[in-house]
Design a protein around this motif. Structure first.
Motif, PDB file in Angstrom:
ATOM      1  N   TYR A  72      -4.002 -16.896  -1.447  1.00 50.79           N
ATOM      2  CA  TYR A  72      -3.167 -16.512  -2.542  1.00 50.79           C
ATOM      3  C   TYR A  72      -2.356 -17.526  -3.369  1.00 50.79           C
ATOM      4  CZ  TYR A  72      -4.590 -11.645  -2.155  1.00 50.79           C
ATOM      5  OH  TYR A  72      -5.381 -10.323  -2.246  1.00 50.79           O
ATOM      6  N   LEU A 112       6.672  -5.566  -2.865  1.00 50.27           N
ATOM      7  CA  LEU A 112       5.588  -5.964  -3.561  1.00 50.27           C
ATOM      8  C   LEU A 112       4.539  -4.618  -3.377  1.00 50.27           C
ATOM      9  CD1 LEU A 112       5.657  -9.761  -3.092  1.00 50.27           C
ATOM     10  CD2 LEU A 112       5.382  -8.887  -5.159  1.00 50.27           C
ATOM     11  N   PHE A 143      -0.543 -19.008   0.144  1.00 48.02           N
ATOM     12  CA  PHE A 143      -0.633 -18.189   1.232  1.00 48.02           C
ATOM     13  C   PHE A 143      -2.000 -18.076   1.614  1.00 48.02           C
ATOM     14  CE2 PHE A 143       3.903 -16.711   1.409  1.00 48.02           C
ATOM     15  CZ  PHE A 143       4.328 -16.817   0.248  1.00 48.02           C
ATOM     16  N   PHE A 194      -4.860 -13.689  -6.377  1.00 46.12           N
ATOM     17  CA  PHE A 194      -5.920 -14.151  -5.474  1.00 46.12           C
ATOM     18  C   PHE A 194      -6.527 -15.220  -6.099  1.00 46.12           C
ATOM     19  CE2 PHE A 194      -9.784 -13.275  -3.475  1.00 46.12           C
ATOM     20  CZ  PHE A 194     -10.820 -13.802  -3.999  1.00 46.12           C
ATOM     21  N   LEU A 233       4.565 -12.475   3.001  1.00 48.29           N
ATOM     22  CA  LEU A 233       4.461 -10.967   2.821  1.00 48.29           C
ATOM     23  C   LEU A 233       4.366 -10.297   4.079  1.00 48.29           C
ATOM     24  CD1 LEU A 233       3.787 -12.362  -0.038  1.00 48.29           C
ATOM     25  CD2 LEU A 233       2.995 -10.139  -0.462  1.00 48.29           C
ATOM     26  N   GLN A 290       9.057  -8.940   0.884  1.00 52.76           N
ATOM     27  CA  GLN A 290       8.846 -10.406   0.972  1.00 52.76           C
ATOM     28  C   GLN A 290      10.345 -10.934   1.123  1.00 52.76           C
ATOM     29  OE1 GLN A 290       7.020 -12.761  -2.224  1.00 52.76           O
ATOM     30  NE2 GLN A 290       6.702 -14.161  -0.867  1.00 52.76           N
ATOM     31  N   TYR A 319      -0.898  -0.596  -1.791  1.00 49.50           N
ATOM     32  CA  TYR A 319      -0.278  -1.467  -0.454  1.00 49.50           C
ATOM     33  C   TYR A 319       1.186  -1.848  -1.084  1.00 49.50           C
ATOM     34  CZ  TYR A 319      -4.901  -2.173   0.863  1.00 49.50           C
ATOM     35  OH  TYR A 319      -6.221  -2.042   1.118  1.00 49.50           O
ATOM     36  N   PHE A 348      -0.027 -12.019   6.494  1.00 53.11           N
ATOM     37  CA  PHE A 348       0.052 -13.154   5.551  1.00 53.11           C
ATOM     38  C   PHE A 348       0.789 -14.256   6.548  1.00 53.11           C
ATOM     39  CE2 PHE A 348      -0.623 -12.634   1.042  1.00 53.11           C
ATOM     40  CZ  PHE A 348      -1.012 -11.296   0.842  1.00 53.11           C
ATOM     41  N   GLY A 349       0.305 -15.486   6.090  1.00 57.03           N
ATOM     42  CA  GLY A 349       1.200 -16.690   6.681  1.00 57.03           C
ATOM     43  C   GLY A 349       2.543 -17.053   5.991  1.00 57.03           C
ATOM     44  N   PHE A 397      -1.669  -7.595  -7.028  1.00 55.42           N
ATOM     45  CA  PHE A 397      -0.124  -7.229  -6.827  1.00 55.42           C
ATOM     46  C   PHE A 397       0.496  -7.337  -8.045  1.00 55.42           C
ATOM     47  CE2 PHE A 397       0.777  -8.193  -2.326  1.00 55.42           C
ATOM     48  CZ  PHE A 397      -0.688  -8.702  -2.008  1.00 55.42           C
ATOM     49  N   GLY A 398       1.753  -6.573  -8.135  1.00 53.51           N
ATOM     50  CA  GLY A 398       2.731  -6.356  -8.951  1.00 53.51           C
ATOM     51  C   GLY A 398       3.747  -7.626  -8.945  1.00 53.51           C
ATOM     52  N   ALA A 399       4.677  -7.598  -9.724  1.00 52.96           N
ATOM     53  CA  ALA A 399       5.434  -8.540  -9.982  1.00 52.96           C
ATOM     54  C   ALA A 399       6.657  -8.547  -8.832  1.00 52.96           C
ATOM     55  CB  ALA A 399       6.042  -9.101 -11.381  1.00 52.96           C
ATOM     56  N   GLY A 416       8.987 -15.907  -9.225  1.00 54.79           N
ATOM     57  CA  GLY A 416       9.210 -14.554  -9.957  1.00 54.79           C
ATOM     58  C   GLY A 416       7.875 -13.939 -10.294  1.00 54.79           C
ATOM     59  N   LYS A 417       6.798 -14.071  -9.665  1.00 50.63           N
ATOM     60  CA  LYS A 417       5.656 -13.378  -9.909  1.00 50.63           C
ATOM     61  C   LYS A 417       4.941 -12.817  -8.599  1.00 50.63           C
ATOM     62  CE  LYS A 417       4.000 -15.682 -13.932  1.00 50.63           C
ATOM     63  NZ  LYS A 417       2.954 -16.419 -14.788  1.00 50.63           N
ATOM     64  N   GLY A 418       3.996 -11.870  -8.441  1.00 51.35           N
ATOM     65  CA  GLY A 418       3.279 -11.615  -7.197  1.00 51.35           C
ATOM     66  C   GLY A 418       2.188 -12.435  -7.151  1.00 51.35           C
ATOM     67  N   PRO A 419       1.848 -12.501  -5.657  1.00 54.23           N
ATOM     68  CA  PRO A 419       0.613 -13.516  -5.306  1.00 54.23           C
ATOM     69  C   PRO A 419      -0.734 -13.007  -6.287  1.00 54.23           C
ATOM     70  CG  PRO A 419       1.820 -12.356  -3.439  1.00 54.23           C
ATOM     71  CD  PRO A 419       2.352 -11.571  -4.557  1.00 54.23           C
ATOM     72  N   GLN A 443      -6.766  -7.494  -3.420  1.00 57.85           N
ATOM     73  CA  GLN A 443      -5.728  -6.831  -3.845  1.00 57.85           C
ATOM     74  C   GLN A 443      -4.857  -7.384  -5.135  1.00 57.85           C
ATOM     75  OE1 GLN A 443      -3.256  -5.888  -0.499  1.00 57.85           O
ATOM     76  NE2 GLN A 443      -4.779  -5.644   0.829  1.00 57.85           N
ATOM     77  N   TYR A 487       4.198  -4.310   0.397  1.00 52.99           N
ATOM     78  CA  TYR A 487       4.675  -5.283   1.270  1.00 52.99           C
ATOM     79  C   TYR A 487       6.317  -5.716   0.856  1.00 52.99           C
ATOM     80  CZ  TYR A 487      -0.242  -6.083   1.824  1.00 52.99           C
ATOM     81  OH  TYR A 487      -1.597  -6.042   2.217  1.00 52.99           O
ATOM     82  N   LEU A 526      -3.504  -6.785   4.661  1.00 53.14           N
ATOM     83  CA  LEU A 526      -3.391  -8.180   4.863  1.00 53.14           C
ATOM     84  C   LEU A 526      -2.304  -8.589   5.748  1.00 53.14           C
ATOM     85  CD1 LEU A 526      -3.646  -8.856   0.718  1.00 53.14           C
ATOM     86  CD2 LEU A 526      -5.347  -9.575   2.721  1.00 53.14           C
TER      87      LEU A 526
END
Lengths: 113, 112
Positions: free
Chosen positions: A36, B91, A89, A46, B43, B37, B33, A103-104, B103-105, A41-44, B101, B35, A101
Motif C-alpha cells: 500500500y 481508518l 507499507f 492499494f 496500521l 494508526q 474494517y 501491516f508493517g 480505505f477512507g481518509a 493526510g490520506k488513507g492507504p 481493501q 484500523y 490485514l
C-alpha cells in the motif's frame, strides 16, 4: 506472534532512478502480501499484491518479489517520480480471518527532483 | 458512492468524553474494517464486519472500544471515556470479497 516489519524507515532516491523497498515478515500462514502507498493526510492506496504461492508479480512500473525461504518481500518502483513520494507499507492478508490485514511499520520514500 | 467516506475528518475531545466515528463504505462491499494508526506507525487492526456481523473483535484495545454496523452499510466506532493514548488516526476500509481493501481518509482523533 504476527508481525510484519520493514528494514529501512526512510529511503531517498533521485528522480528517474529505481527504488527498492524491503519488508520482512515472520508469519508463514498468510495468503496474500499486499503493498500500500499512503500519501500525507490520506488513507492507504492499494498498489499491488502477490499470492503466497508466487515469487514475482509485475504491474505498471512496479514489481513485487516474494522470497518465502527467507520471509522477505520487496517492492521495486521503476523510474521513480516525484509523485511516488509517500509512505509504503507491506501487509499480510489472512483469508481465514476475514481478510484481516497485518501491516508493517512503513518506509518513507522521498524522491529528489 | 465514489469511495469510503469517514466523518468527522478531525475530532478534538477532552479526556473522559465519549466519541463516535462514522464510516460509509463503498456501496455493495460486504466486508468492513477498522484500523488505528498512531503517528509514524503502521496500521493496527481493530475489528472487521462481514455484513452486520463482527466475527473478529480481537483487535479492540479495551472494553471502552465498540463498533456496530447497520446491514452492509454504515458503521460506527465508539470510544467511551477517551484517554490520551487513544489519540490516533482511525481508518476504515471496505472490500467486496475479502481481498483488496479500499480505505477512507480517516478520522484524526486528538484527546486533550
Amino acid at each position: 506472534g504476527e508481525s510484519v516489519g520493514l528494514h529501512l524507515p526512510t529511503l531517498s532516491v533521485q528522480e528517474g532512478d529505481n527504488s527498492i523497498i524491503n519488508c520482512a515478515y515472520s508469519n508463514s500462514a498468510s495468503d496474500y502480501f499486499i503493498w500500500y502507498k499512503q500519501e500525507s493526510g490520506k488513507g492507504p492506496q492499494f498498489i499491488i499484491d502477490i499470492r503466497s504461492n508466487m515469487d514475482k508479480r509485475q504491474g505498471q512500473r512496479v514489481t513485487v518479489l516474494l522470497n518465502k525461504t527467507v520471509k522477505h518481500l520487496s517492492l521495486q518502483i521503476a523510474a521513480t517520480q516525484p509523485g511516488d513520494s509517500a509512505v509504503y507499507f507491506c501487509a499480510e492478508l489472512y483469508y481465514n480471518q476475514g481478510g484481516k490485514l497485518i501491516f508493517g511499520q512503513g518506509t518513507e520514500l522521498s524522491v529528489k527532483p | 458512492g465514489a469511495g469510503v467516506s469517514q466523518s468527522p475528518s478531525n475530532k478534538v475531545t477532552e479526556k473522559g468524553k465519549d466519541v463516535e466515528l462514522r464510516c460509509d463504505p463503498i456501496s455493495g462491499h460486504t466486508a468492513l474494517y477498522w484500523y488505528r494508526q498512531r503517528l509514524g506507525q503502521g496500521l493496527e487492526f481493530l475489528i472487521y464486519f462481514q455484513g452486520n456481523s463482527a466475527p473478529d473483535k480481537s483487535g479492540l484495545p479495551s472494553d471502552r472500544f465498540s463498533a456496530e454496523r447497520t446491514g452492509e452499510s454504515v458503521s460506527t466506532l465508539t470510544i467511551q471515556r477517551t484517554q490520551q493514548e487513544d489519540s490516533a488516526v482511525y481508518l476504515c476500509a471496505s472490500s467486496p470479497q475479502l481481498n483488496i481493501q479500499y480505505f477512507g481518509a480517516g478520522t484524526r482523533l486528538s484527546v486533550l
